[in-house]
Design a protein around this motif. Structure first.
Motif, PDB file in Angstrom:
ATOM      1  N   SER A   1     -60.918 -29.747  -1.106  1.00 23.04           N
ATOM      2  CA  SER A   1     -62.082 -28.952  -0.734  1.00 23.04           C
ATOM      3  C   SER A   1     -62.783 -29.479   0.502  1.00 23.04           C
ATOM      4  O   SER A   1     -62.932 -30.692   0.659  1.00 23.04           O
ATOM      5  N   THR A   2     -63.222 -28.552   1.346  1.00 24.36           N
ATOM      6  CA  THR A   2     -64.090 -28.902   2.463  1.00 24.36           C
ATOM      7  C   THR A   2     -65.507 -29.052   1.935  1.00 24.36           C
ATOM      8  O   THR A   2     -66.024 -28.171   1.259  1.00 24.36           O
TER       9      THR A   2
ATOM     10  N   GLN B   1     -66.767 -25.710 -14.606  1.00 26.12           N
ATOM     11  CA  GLN B   1     -68.098 -25.504 -14.029  1.00 26.12           C
ATOM     12  C   GLN B   1     -68.301 -26.481 -12.885  1.00 26.12           C
ATOM     13  O   GLN B   1     -68.260 -27.682 -13.064  1.00 26.12           O
ATOM     14  N   VAL B   2     -68.563 -25.938 -11.704  1.00 28.72           N
ATOM     15  CA  VAL B   2     -68.773 -26.772 -10.521  1.00 28.72           C
ATOM     16  C   VAL B   2     -70.133 -27.458 -10.608  1.00 28.72           C
ATOM     17  O   VAL B   2     -71.144 -26.821 -10.912  1.00 28.72           O
ATOM     18  N   GLN B   3     -70.122 -28.747 -10.378  1.00 27.76           N
ATOM     19  CA  GLN B   3     -71.380 -29.501 -10.314  1.00 27.76           C
ATOM     20  C   GLN B   3     -71.366 -30.405  -9.103  1.00 27.76           C
ATOM     21  O   GLN B   3     -70.361 -31.079  -8.831  1.00 27.76           O
ATOM     22  N   LEU B   4     -72.478 -30.425  -8.392  1.00 34.35           N
ATOM     23  CA  LEU B   4     -72.677 -31.308  -7.240  1.00 34.35           C
ATOM     24  C   LEU B   4     -74.010 -32.016  -7.451  1.00 34.35           C
ATOM     25  O   LEU B   4     -75.039 -31.348  -7.589  1.00 34.35           O
TER      26      LEU B   4
ATOM     27  N   ASN C   1     -64.058 -38.551  -6.416  1.00 34.37           N
ATOM     28  CA  ASN C   1     -64.694 -37.230  -6.298  1.00 34.37           C
ATOM     29  C   ASN C   1     -66.117 -37.337  -5.737  1.00 34.37           C
ATOM     30  O   ASN C   1     -67.061 -36.699  -6.244  1.00 34.37           O
ATOM     31  N   THR C   2     -66.259 -38.124  -4.693  1.00 33.13           N
ATOM     32  CA  THR C   2     -67.585 -38.388  -4.140  1.00 33.13           C
ATOM     33  C   THR C   2     -67.558 -38.302  -2.623  1.00 33.13           C
ATOM     34  O   THR C   2     -66.610 -38.766  -1.982  1.00 33.13           O
TER      35      THR C   2
ATOM     36  N   CYS D   1     -72.768 -37.752  -2.996  1.00 33.99           N
ATOM     37  CA  CYS D   1     -72.643 -36.470  -3.685  1.00 33.99           C
ATOM     38  C   CYS D   1     -71.488 -36.595  -4.667  1.00 33.99           C
ATOM     39  O   CYS D   1     -70.326 -36.690  -4.255  1.00 33.99           O
ATOM     40  N   ALA D   2     -71.815 -36.602  -5.946  1.00 36.26           N
ATOM     41  CA  ALA D   2     -70.799 -36.675  -6.988  1.00 36.26           C
ATOM     42  C   ALA D   2     -70.395 -35.261  -7.387  1.00 36.26           C
ATOM     43  O   ALA D   2     -71.256 -34.445  -7.748  1.00 36.26           O
ATOM     44  N   ALA D   3     -69.097 -34.974  -7.312  1.00 39.53           N
ATOM     45  CA  ALA D   3     -68.600 -33.616  -7.543  1.00 39.53           C
ATOM     46  C   ALA D   3     -67.748 -33.562  -8.807  1.00 39.53           C
ATOM     47  O   ALA D   3     -67.057 -34.527  -9.152  1.00 39.53           O
ATOM     48  N   SER D   4     -67.787 -32.421  -9.476  1.00 45.03           N
ATOM     49  CA  SER D   4     -66.940 -32.207 -10.645  1.00 45.03           C
ATOM     50  C   SER D   4     -66.716 -30.715 -10.838  1.00 45.03           C
ATOM     51  O   SER D   4     -67.458 -29.885 -10.302  1.00 45.03           O
ATOM     52  N   GLY D   5     -65.667 -30.395 -11.590  1.00 48.20           N
ATOM     53  CA  GLY D   5     -65.412 -29.006 -11.944  1.00 48.20           C
ATOM     54  C   GLY D   5     -64.515 -28.240 -10.997  1.00 48.20           C
ATOM     55  O   GLY D   5     -64.319 -27.033 -11.163  1.00 48.20           O
ATOM     56  N   PHE D   6     -63.945 -28.939  -9.992  1.00 46.40           N
ATOM     57  CA  PHE D   6     -63.032 -28.281  -9.063  1.00 46.40           C
ATOM     58  C   PHE D   6     -62.138 -29.342  -8.440  1.00 46.40           C
ATOM     59  O   PHE D   6     -62.339 -30.537  -8.623  1.00 46.40           O
TER      60      PHE D   6
END
Length: 114
Positions: free
Chosen positions: A32-33, A1-4, A76-77, A22-27
């Protein structure tokens, strides 16, 4: 599950600085751009900046001398360093993952006012 998840928005005086995260997870973040958009009251959402996985960047003309976009793939930020802020920078700032489909965070409010 993508979360931003965006953070770092605040009320700041003209001429001040803020750093958004921006903390990203799930991919697979490092491939990624990623981008920052903003939306001011009554206006359309607009692109502020984007960054490729390898670090190449683009900034809109309205911010290119004042803002810097960067990323830490190990964390992942993604970041947006905003300097010399102006009242017209007031907006909700959104983190975006380019793609089909693309993904959005919920936004963080930046208010520039004296």
């Amino acid at each position: 599950q993508v979360q931003l998840v965006e953070s770092g928005g605040d009320l700041v005086q003209p001429g001040g600085s803020l750093r958004l995260s921006c903390a990203a997870s799930g991919f697979e973040f490092s491939f990624s751009t990623m981008a920052w958009f903003r939306q001011a009251p009554g206006k359309q959402r607009e692109l502020v900046a984007w960054i490729l996985g390898g670090g190449f960047t683009y900034l809109a003309n309205s911010v290119k001398d004042r803002f810097t976009i960067s990323r830490d793939n190990a964390k992942n930020t993604m970041y947006l360093q905003m300097n010399s802020l102006k009242p017209e920078d007031t907006a909700v700032y959104f983190c975006n993952k380019f793609g089909s489909p693309d993904y959005w965070g919920r936004g963080t409010q930046v208010t520039v006012s004296s």
